[in-house]
Design a protein around this motif. Structure first.
Motif: not given
Length: 535
Positions: A480-486, A527-531
């Motif tokens: 998720r970090m990679q996909d969001a560019g974090l 960004a990690l897809g979590i509320d």
């Protein structure tokens, strides 16, 4: 028939019983039947009948009440943000549900130890007692060393395989599964699978091998297998296909590096109707002949894909398929369609040359100093000639013709597939196997599994399973970090530390109070897809 009285010495209450004598024909002696009439009033001497319960009321008492919320009995302020993240990941991936189904008594302990392994990087489990006092976690209590050892030994093979099956079915059916093997060193003398073997890190300790399977698109692991340390990559494919069948996995697509290549393995993949992309060596006859025909084309602009900085072409070929049938005593021979995918990368060519020059220098110095290393024994003879004479001493001469031939293939590489004909689609999928290497790195470095510190096979199996669970959580966060560019602004540790700052305060009579959640932290959760957390 008469009435007798009996006093309970502990309570002091006297009970009255109706007593009826009868003759027992089998035992040939007098026996008695007693029926409780009630309690005896100590003042009046009257018999007070005990209350009778209706059957339906009695049955109702046997039905356990639904558990309500656990009452808060003490003041407590704990870190909450990172473990909340893992709780939500567990729900999103079905990880919590699958663990609960397979390990109903212990799933919370498994999750709590997995959380600890991620958050307390490289710390031994003996630190769990300290960590759990400061963090909200699924089990909510301490797990001393003895209890964790018992937990490891309770994780059996049947439920472990059930878990793999459940997780595998949750993965995207069309994604490729990247498979690879690493070695884990051990000092143990009691583990049967710890053997001397080829170690990529050149560690001289005996080892076990660990096979991991990752989803190419999801970036998540969902299967592993422990192997004896002397088992080579090429020998594992047959067992992998068997276990796919046991777990009910059909129409699997696998990505394999060239260490898994053998003709028997390719035949086996065809036999099991598995789609594959596998790296192949340039020295194989069928690769060498096609490469010689295509070298010039691999230098043309028309074969270049600028996104990869690589030239690529595809050549359809016929695979000489063979299947032995022991029950009939014959061998089926047939032709199967395959695609040979050839590539040339100028940057890789320069790197290959630099790396080989360094390697030649290292080999030369070993020979001059008489300090040969066992794992390089074949290459010493391949690239150099060594002579020793009494007058001139040792002379090391390079085999230039062999080096020249090797240099012709700098920058070239090849893949084989029975499904993908587009060279750059195949290359993109093949590069996804790097996630397995990163998974191995996470296990060895972050999850403290470079050296096995267990005393029995059962403990090893259980600890390895919980390490694997921790790897699922960790892989989700990294993907998720990679996909969001974090990763441009955050390290993995930095992001987890930032979320771990969020506190939860508990007070008797007041319930739970969530600490401050900053906008930065809310953005990271999203960004990690979590509320973000809220109460």
């Amino acid at each position: 028939m008469g009435i007798i009285y009996q006093t309970n010495k502990k309570t002091g209450i006297t009970y009255a019983y109706q007593n009826e004598s009868y003759w027992d024909k089998e035992k040939k002696q007098s026996r008695a039947k007693r029926k409780l009439l009630g309690k005896v009033d100590p003042v009046t001497g009257d018999i007070i009948s005990t209350r009778s319960y209706k059957k339906k009321d009695h049955k109702a008492e046997l039905v356990p009440a639904k558990p309500g919320p656990v009452a808060i009995t003490k003041y407590q302020r704990c870190f909450f943000g990172a473990t909340y993240l893992f709780d939500q990941i567990g729900k999103a991936l079905g990880l919590t549900a699958d663990l609960k189904d397979c390990f109903p008594e212990d799933y919370k302990k498994i999750q709590s130890i997995a959380y600890y392994l991620i958050l307390e990087e490289n710390n031994a489990l003996s630190r769990f007692s300290h960590w759990q006092k400061l963090h909200i976690h699924p089990y909510g209590e301490d797990i001393p060393s003895q209890r964790s050892s018992e937990l490891f030994q309770s994780i059996d093979e049947e439920n472990r395989m059930r878990f793999f099956e459940k997780q595998g079915r949750r993965r995207i059916e069309k994604e490729y599964w990247a498979f690879d093997i690493t070695s884990i060193s051990s000092y143990s003398e009691v583990l049967s699978q710890v053997k001397k073997g080829r170690n990529k890190e050149h560690d001289r300790l005996p080892q076990i091998n660990l096979a991991l399977l990752f989803g190419e698109e999801s970036g998540l692991p969902f299967y592993y297998r422990k192997l004896a340390g002397n088992i080579t990559d090429v020998k594992t494919i047959k067992q992998l296909m068997t276990e796919f069948d046991v777990m009910g996995y059909k129409k699997i697509r696998v990505v394999l590096d060239r260490g898994f290549y053998s003709k028997k393995n390719i035949d086996l993949l065809y036999k099991n109707h598995q789609k594959f992309i596998i790296g192949v060596k340039l020295g194989l006859n069928f690769v060498k002949s096609v490469l010689e025909e295509e070298r010039a084309n691999l230098q043309l602009w028309t074969s270049l894909e600028t996104q990869f900085g690589t030239h690529g072409i595809c050549r359809p070929i016929s695979w000489d398929y063979e299947q032995e049938r022991p029950y009939k005593g014959d061998t089926i021979k047939d032709k199967r369609r395959a695609y040979l995918l050839l590539f040339y990368n100028p940057e890789k060519a320069a790197k290959d040359q630099a790396d080989m020059n360094d390697y030649y220098t290292s080999l030369y110095n070993d020979l001059i100093n008489n300090s040969r290393k066992d794992y390089r024994s074949k290459d010493y003879d391949r690239y150099f000639t060594v002579t020793d004479t009494p007058k001139r001493g040792r002379k090391v001469v390079p085999k230039e013709d062999v080096m020249r031939e090797a240099a012709r293939n700098y920058g070239y590489f090849a893949l084989l597939s029975n499904e993908v004909s587009d060279p750059f689609e195949a290359l993109s999928i093949y590069r996804s196997k790097d996630i397995v290497e990163k998974g191995f790195g996470n296990l060895k470095e972050r999850l403290n599994f470079r050296r096995m510190q267990v005393s029995s096979e059962l403990s090893l199996n259980g600890k390895l399973f919980i390490e694997f669970i921790a790897l699922i959580y960790l892989s989700y966060v990294k993907k998720r970090m990679q996909d969001a560019g974090l990763f441009e602004k955050w390290s993995l540790q930095g992001l987890i530390d930032e979320l771990d700052l969020i506190e939860l305060f508990e007070a008797p009579g007041h319930g739970r109070v969530l600490g401050e959640v900053t906008e930065k932290q809310k953005d990271l959760y999203q960004a990690l897809g979590i509320d973000p957390p809220s109460l």
